[in-house]
Design a protein around this motif. Structure first.
Motif, PDB file in Angstrom:
ATOM      1  N   LEU A 182       0.832  -1.209   0.000  1.00  0.00           N
ATOM      2  CA  LEU A 182       0.000   0.000   0.000  1.00  0.00           C
ATOM      3  C   LEU A 182       0.864   1.255   0.000  1.00  0.00           C
ATOM      4  O   LEU A 182       0.530   2.249  -0.665  1.00  0.00           O
ATOM      5  CB  LEU A 182      -0.935  -0.008   1.207  1.00  0.00           C
ATOM      6  N   CYS A 183       1.971   1.235   0.725  1.00  0.00           N
ATOM      7  CA  CYS A 183       2.883   2.384   0.730  1.00  0.00           C
ATOM      8  C   CYS A 183       3.440   2.643  -0.666  1.00  0.00           C
ATOM      9  O   CYS A 183       3.545   3.794  -1.103  1.00  0.00           O
ATOM     10  CB  CYS A 183       4.034   2.138   1.704  1.00  0.00           C
ATOM     11  N   ASP A 184       3.791   1.567  -1.353  1.00  0.00           N
ATOM     12  CA  ASP A 184       4.376   1.725  -2.687  1.00  0.00           C
ATOM     13  C   ASP A 184       3.350   2.163  -3.721  1.00  0.00           C
ATOM     14  O   ASP A 184       3.701   2.772  -4.736  1.00  0.00           O
ATOM     15  CB  ASP A 184       5.023   0.407  -3.130  1.00  0.00           C
ATOM     16  N   VAL A 185       2.075   1.855  -3.483  1.00  0.00           N
ATOM     17  CA  VAL A 185       1.036   2.190  -4.452  1.00  0.00           C
ATOM     18  C   VAL A 185       0.424   3.559  -4.172  1.00  0.00           C
ATOM     19  O   VAL A 185       0.314   4.403  -5.065  1.00  0.00           O
ATOM     20  CB  VAL A 185      -0.058   1.107  -4.466  1.00  0.00           C
ATOM     21  N   TYR A 186       0.034   3.798  -2.929  1.00  0.00           N
ATOM     22  CA  TYR A 186      -0.700   5.025  -2.591  1.00  0.00           C
ATOM     23  C   TYR A 186       0.129   6.061  -1.852  1.00  0.00           C
ATOM     24  O   TYR A 186      -0.356   7.167  -1.591  1.00  0.00           O
ATOM     25  CB  TYR A 186      -1.936   4.674  -1.754  1.00  0.00           C
ATOM     26  N   GLY A 187       1.355   5.730  -1.487  1.00  0.00           N
ATOM     27  CA  GLY A 187       2.185   6.672  -0.756  1.00  0.00           C
ATOM     28  C   GLY A 187       2.120   6.413   0.742  1.00  0.00           C
ATOM     29  O   GLY A 187       1.074   6.052   1.296  1.00  0.00           O
ATOM     30  N   ALA A 188       3.264   6.598   1.420  1.00  0.00           N
ATOM     31  CA  ALA A 188       3.369   6.245   2.836  1.00  0.00           C
ATOM     32  C   ALA A 188       2.508   7.140   3.732  1.00  0.00           C
ATOM     33  O   ALA A 188       2.025   6.698   4.775  1.00  0.00           O
ATOM     34  CB  ALA A 188       4.830   6.323   3.279  1.00  0.00           C
ATOM     35  N   LYS A 189       2.301   8.407   3.338  1.00  0.00           N
ATOM     36  CA  LYS A 189       1.539   9.321   4.188  1.00  0.00           C
ATOM     37  C   LYS A 189       0.108   8.841   4.377  1.00  0.00           C
ATOM     38  O   LYS A 189      -0.401   8.791   5.499  1.00  0.00           O
ATOM     39  CB  LYS A 189       1.550  10.729   3.596  1.00  0.00           C
ATOM     40  N   ARG A 190      -0.566   8.492   3.292  1.00  0.00           N
ATOM     41  CA  ARG A 190      -1.948   8.034   3.389  1.00  0.00           C
ATOM     42  C   ARG A 190      -2.051   6.760   4.223  1.00  0.00           C
ATOM     43  O   ARG A 190      -2.961   6.609   5.047  1.00  0.00           O
ATOM     44  CB  ARG A 190      -2.513   7.772   1.988  1.00  0.00           C
ATOM     45  N   VAL A 191      -1.113   5.846   3.997  1.00  0.00           N
ATOM     46  CA  VAL A 191      -1.152   4.576   4.720  1.00  0.00           C
ATOM     47  C   VAL A 191      -0.890   4.806   6.209  1.00  0.00           C
ATOM     48  O   VAL A 191      -1.519   4.180   7.068  1.00  0.00           O
ATOM     49  CB  VAL A 191      -0.137   3.591   4.121  1.00  0.00           C
ATOM     50  N   LEU A 192       0.049   5.710   6.528  1.00  0.00           N
ATOM     51  CA  LEU A 192       0.326   6.017   7.928  1.00  0.00           C
ATOM     52  C   LEU A 192      -0.912   6.578   8.622  1.00  0.00           C
ATOM     53  O   LEU A 192      -1.247   6.170   9.741  1.00  0.00           O
ATOM     54  CB  LEU A 192       1.480   7.015   8.027  1.00  0.00           C
ATOM     55  N   LEU A 193      -1.602   7.513   7.977  1.00  0.00           N
ATOM     56  CA  LEU A 193      -2.806   8.080   8.573  1.00  0.00           C
ATOM     57  C   LEU A 193      -3.859   7.003   8.806  1.00  0.00           C
ATOM     58  O   LEU A 193      -4.536   6.985   9.847  1.00  0.00           O
ATOM     59  CB  LEU A 193      -3.363   9.181   7.672  1.00  0.00           C
ATOM     60  N   GLY A 194      -4.006   6.085   7.853  1.00  0.00           N
ATOM     61  CA  GLY A 194      -4.965   5.004   8.027  1.00  0.00           C
ATOM     62  C   GLY A 194      -4.583   4.071   9.155  1.00  0.00           C
ATOM     63  O   GLY A 194      -5.435   3.647   9.949  1.00  0.00           O
ATOM     64  N   ALA A 195      -3.291   3.748   9.274  1.00  0.00           N
ATOM     65  CA  ALA A 195      -2.829   2.849  10.330  1.00  0.00           C
ATOM     66  C   ALA A 195      -3.019   3.478  11.704  1.00  0.00           C
ATOM     67  O   ALA A 195      -3.487   2.816  12.646  1.00  0.00           O
ATOM     68  CB  ALA A 195      -1.362   2.485  10.104  1.00  0.00           C
ATOM     69  N   VAL A 196      -2.648   4.757  11.835  1.00  0.00           N
ATOM     70  CA  VAL A 196      -2.823   5.436  13.128  1.00  0.00           C
ATOM     71  C   VAL A 196      -4.306   5.527  13.485  1.00  0.00           C
ATOM     72  O   VAL A 196      -4.695   5.325  14.643  1.00  0.00           O
ATOM     73  CB  VAL A 196      -2.178   6.840  13.098  1.00  0.00           C
ATOM     74  N   GLY A 197      -5.154   5.802  12.487  1.00  0.00           N
ATOM     75  CA  GLY A 197      -6.588   5.866  12.742  1.00  0.00           C
ATOM     76  C   GLY A 197      -7.139   4.541  13.242  1.00  0.00           C
ATOM     77  O   GLY A 197      -7.926   4.496  14.202  1.00  0.00           O
ATOM     78  N   ALA A 198      -6.730   3.426  12.615  1.00  0.00           N
ATOM     79  CA  ALA A 198      -7.180   2.108  13.063  1.00  0.00           C
ATOM     80  C   ALA A 198      -6.663   1.797  14.464  1.00  0.00           C
ATOM     81  O   ALA A 198      -7.388   1.238  15.305  1.00  0.00           O
ATOM     82  CB  ALA A 198      -6.717   1.039  12.076  1.00  0.00           C
ATOM     83  N   PHE A 199      -5.417   2.169  14.737  1.00  0.00           N
ATOM     84  CA  PHE A 199      -4.841   1.936  16.066  1.00  0.00           C
ATOM     85  C   PHE A 199      -5.600   2.718  17.132  1.00  0.00           C
ATOM     86  O   PHE A 199      -5.883   2.187  18.221  1.00  0.00           O
ATOM     87  CB  PHE A 199      -3.367   2.348  16.048  1.00  0.00           C
ATOM     88  N   LEU A 200      -5.939   3.966  16.844  1.00  0.00           N
ATOM     89  CA  LEU A 200      -6.669   4.776  17.826  1.00  0.00           C
ATOM     90  C   LEU A 200      -8.085   4.240  18.041  1.00  0.00           C
ATOM     91  O   LEU A 200      -8.578   4.228  19.170  1.00  0.00           O
ATOM     92  CB  LEU A 200      -6.722   6.229  17.357  1.00  0.00           C
ATOM     93  N   ALA A 201      -8.741   3.801  16.953  1.00  0.00           N
ATOM     94  CA  ALA A 201     -10.068   3.218  17.106  1.00  0.00           C
ATOM     95  C   ALA A 201     -10.008   1.974  17.988  1.00  0.00           C
ATOM     96  O   ALA A 201     -10.839   1.788  18.893  1.00  0.00           O
ATOM     97  CB  ALA A 201     -10.654   2.877  15.741  1.00  0.00           C
ATOM     98  N   GLY A 202      -9.011   1.125  17.741  1.00  0.00           N
ATOM     99  CA  GLY A 202      -8.850  -0.063  18.576  1.00  0.00           C
ATOM    100  C   GLY A 202      -8.534   0.279  20.013  1.00  0.00           C
ATOM    101  O   GLY A 202      -9.040  -0.368  20.948  1.00  0.00           O
ATOM    102  N   SER A 203      -7.716   1.315  20.231  1.00  0.00           N
ATOM    103  CA  SER A 203      -7.376   1.725  21.602  1.00  0.00           C
ATOM    104  C   SER A 203      -8.609   2.208  22.353  1.00  0.00           C
ATOM    105  O   SER A 203      -8.824   1.862  23.522  1.00  0.00           O
ATOM    106  CB  SER A 203      -6.320   2.831  21.569  1.00  0.00           C
ATOM    107  N   ALA A 204      -9.433   3.021  21.683  1.00  0.00           N
ATOM    108  CA  ALA A 204     -10.657   3.515  22.327  1.00  0.00           C
ATOM    109  C   ALA A 204     -11.599   2.372  22.659  1.00  0.00           C
ATOM    110  O   ALA A 204     -12.204   2.334  23.751  1.00  0.00           O
ATOM    111  CB  ALA A 204     -11.347   4.523  21.405  1.00  0.00           C
ATOM    112  N   LEU A 205     -11.731   1.423  21.745  1.00  0.00           N
ATOM    113  CA  LEU A 205     -12.604   0.271  21.993  1.00  0.00           C
ATOM    114  C   LEU A 205     -12.058  -0.591  23.130  1.00  0.00           C
ATOM    115  O   LEU A 205     -12.832  -1.087  23.971  1.00  0.00           O
ATOM    116  CB  LEU A 205     -12.741  -0.556  20.715  1.00  0.00           C
TER     117      LEU A 205
END
Length: 490
Positions: free
Chosen positions: A68-91
Motif C-alpha cells: 500500500l505504501c508503494d502504491v498510494y504513498g506512505a503518508k496516506r497509509v500512515l494516517l490510516g494505520a494510526v486511525g485504526a490503532f486509535l479506534a482499537g485503543s478507544a474500543l
C-alpha cells in the motif's frame, strides 16, 4: 518540504514509534487488574490472547502495508494505520468483557502493524542525502527499542495502580491525534510511488501463512500436543499457504512481496539476519524470565525489572552508533560487532547455574543489549538503502515481517528444546510442577531445569553467531545513492 517541516516530521515519526514500542510492553503490567475487573473466574486462561490477538492481526497485514505504501504513498497509509490503532485503543478502553477486549486488541493490532513499519518508510523518505552520508539514524532503533522496553511496563504499572487499567489504552488517544494532525499538515511525500495494482490474493495467502504459523507456535506443546490433529492440520495449512504464496509472488503482475527483492544481496541477507535476530531475542528474553522465576524464585514483576539492564545497553550503544558510522565505520562492521556481542552474552548466560550471582546476570544482559542495539535499526537502513525506490515500502515492512516470523519459530523451537532436555533429566515431572516441589526433589528438578535453560541459551548463541557470519557477507558499500537521493531523482 522545508527543513523545519522535515525535522518536525521526523519528530512525529519518533513519537509514533515510541507509541508502538510502548504498546507492545505496556499491557503486561496491567494483567491482574484486567482479569479482576472483566473475568475473575476464567480471565487468566484467556490472558495469552491479549498478546496473540494483537500480534496475529499486526503480522498478517505487514506485507499488505508495504505494498500500500508503494502504491498510494506512505503518508496516506500512515494516517490510516494510526486511525485504526486509535479506534482499537478507544474500543479496548471501553471493553466490558474479556471477549470484547481480545477482539478489540485485534482491531488495535490492525493499526499497530503499520505504526512501526510504515513509519520507517516515512522516515526513509524524510532523510536528506547529507544525513544518510553521516550515519542515517540507524542507532535510533537501539535508543527507541531500549526506552520502550524499559518504560513500557513501568508506565503500565503506574497507570494501572494510580488511575485505572483502561488508561493504558486511553493514553494512546492524545498522542495518536497529535501524530495524525501533524502528519496530515506537515508531511509532503510522494502520493504514488508505484503502479496501481494490488495483489489481494497474495496478501490473503501471506496472512494465512503468518496466522497459521503463529498459531502453531502459540498452541503447539501447550494447548495441544505437537502430534495432535489440530497442530498437524495447522502445520499442513502453514506449508500449503506458504507454497501458494510463493507461487503467487512468482506469477502475480504486482506481488505484495516481489521475489526479485531477494536477488539483491543486502535485502536477502538483511531479511535473513532480521529473522535470526527475532529468533535469538525470543530465546534470550523469554528464558531469562523463566530462569529468574523458576530457578531463582524471583517474582514475575521483579523479574521484568531485569530487562532494564538490557534496555540500558541498547540505549547507550544507540547513542554512539551514528557517530561511529559518520567517522567511516562500515554498517556491516557494526552489525557483525552486534552479533558478536550478543553471541558472547548468550554464551555467558548459558553458563548460569542455580547460584550464579544475579549481578552477573544483569551484566550479561547489559552486554546483550549492547549487541542488540547495534542490530536493530542498522538492518533497516541496509535494506532501505538497497531497495529500489518503487519497492521501498515492501522492503521495509518485510524486515518487520521476517522478525516476527523468526520470533514465532524461536518460541516453538526453543520451547521444544527446553521441554526435551528437562524431560531427559527429570522424567515424569511436568515443568510447571517445579515450583511446587520441596526438599531434595526440588533441588534436583531445579538443577535439571537450569541445565535445560542453559542449552536454550547456547542454542540462541549459535543463532547469533550465524547472524555475525551473515553480517560479514554483506557487500561493501560502493557509493550507491541512498533513499533520499533516489527519491529526489525520481
Amino acid at each position: 518540504m522545508t527543513e523545519p517541516q522535515r525535522k518536525l516530521g521526523m519528530l512525529l515519526c519518533l513519537i509514533t514509534i515510541i507509541l508502538a514500542v510502548l504498546d507492545m510492553n505496556i499491557v503486561s503490567a496491567a494483567t491482574v487488574p484486567i482479569v479482576r475487573d472483566l473475568d475473575p473466574v476464567h480471565g487468566v486462561d484467556r490472558l495469552p490472547w491479549l498478546v496473540s490477538a494483537f500480534a496475529l492481526a499486526a503480522t498478517a497485514l505487514l506485507p499488505l502495508y508495504g505494498k500500500l505504501c508503494d502504491v498510494y504513498g506512505a503518508k496516506r497509509v500512515l494516517l490510516g494505520a494510526v486511525g485504526a490503532f486509535l479506534a482499537g485503543s478507544a474500543l479496548c478502553g471501553a471493553a466490558q468483557s474479556m471477549e470484547q477486549l481480545i477482539a478489540f486488541r485485534a482491531v488495535q493490532g490492525i493499526g499497530g502493524g503499520g505504526l512501526m513499519s510504515v513509519t520507517m518508510v516515512v522516515m526513509a523518505q524524510l532523510k536528506d542525502p547529507e544525513e544518510e552520508k553521516n550515519g542515517g539514524g540507524g542507532g535510533m532503533g537501539g535508543i527507541v527499542g531500549g526506552a520502550g522496553m524499559a518504560l513500557g511496563p513501568l508506565i503500565g504499572a503506574l497507570l494501572a495502580d494510580h488511575l485505572n487499567w483502561r488508561w493504558i489504552f486511553y493514553v494512546n488517544l492524545p498522542l495518536g491525534l497529535i501524530v495524525m494532525v501533524g502528519s496530515a499538515v506537515l508531511l509532503k511525500l510522494p502520493k504514488n510511488a508505484g503502479s496501481r495494482g494490488l495483489d489481494f490474493l497474495g496478501a490473503t495467502l501471506a496472512a494465512a501463512f503468518a496466522t497459521s504459523l503463529l498459531l502453531v507456535t502459540e498452541w503447539g506443546g501447550k494447548d495441544y500436543a505437537w502430534t495432535s490433529p489440530e497442530i498437524l492440520a495447522l502445520i499442513v495449512l502453514t506449508l500449503a499457504s506458504l507454497a501458494l504464496f510463493l507461487w503467487r509472488q512468482a506469477t502475480a503482475e504486482e506481488p505484495v512481496l516481489p521475489l526479485s527483492l531477494f536477488r539483491i544481496p543486502e535485502i536477502r541477507i538483511g531479511f535473513a539476519v532480521q529473522g535470526l535476530v527475532g529468533m535469538g531475542l525470543m530465546g534470550a528474553i523469554m528464558y531469562v524470565m523463566l530462569y529468574l522465576q523458576v530457578a531463582r524464585g524471583v517474582a514475575a514483576t521483579s523479574a521484568s525489572l531485569y530487562l532494564l539492564p538490557m534496555a540500558i545497553g541498547m540505549t547507550a550503544i544507540g547513542m554512539v552508533v551514528n557517530r561511529i558510522t559518520a567517522r567511516g565505520v562500515q554498517t556491516r562492521t557494526i552489525l557483525a560487532a552486534g552479533g558478536a556481542c550478543a553471541t558472547v552474552a548468550l554464551l555467558l548466560l548459558g553458563l548460569s547455574g542455580p547460584d550464579t550471582s544475579l549481578w552477573l546476570v544483569r551484566a550479561e544482559l547489559v552486554l546483550l543489549g549492547v549487541g542488540l542495539g547495534q542490530l536493530i535499526g542498522q538492518l533497516i537502513s541496509v535494506v532501505q538503502d538497497a531497495a529500489p525506490a518503487h519497492r521501498l515500502g515492501v522492503a521495509t515492512t518485510g524486515i518487520r515481517f521476517f522478525q516476527t516470523l523468526g520470533s514465532a519459530l524461536g518460541a516453538a523451537l526453543f520451547g521444544t528444546l527446553l521441554a526435551r532436555v528437562f524431560e531427559s533429566g527429570e522424567p515424569g515431572t511436568p515443568l510447571g510442577a517445579v515450583g511446587r516441589l520441596a526438599g531434595a526433589a526440588r533441588v534436583h528438578a531445579v538443577g535439571s531445569f537450569v541445565d535445560a535453560v542453559d542449552v536454550v541459551f547456547l542454542a540462541a548463541a549459535g543463532v547469533m553467531a550465524l547472524v555475525t557470519v551473515l553480517a560479514l557477507r554483506l557487500p561493501r558499500p560502493v557509493g550507491r545513492p541512498g533513499v533520499a537521493e533516489r527519491a529526489l531523482a525520481a
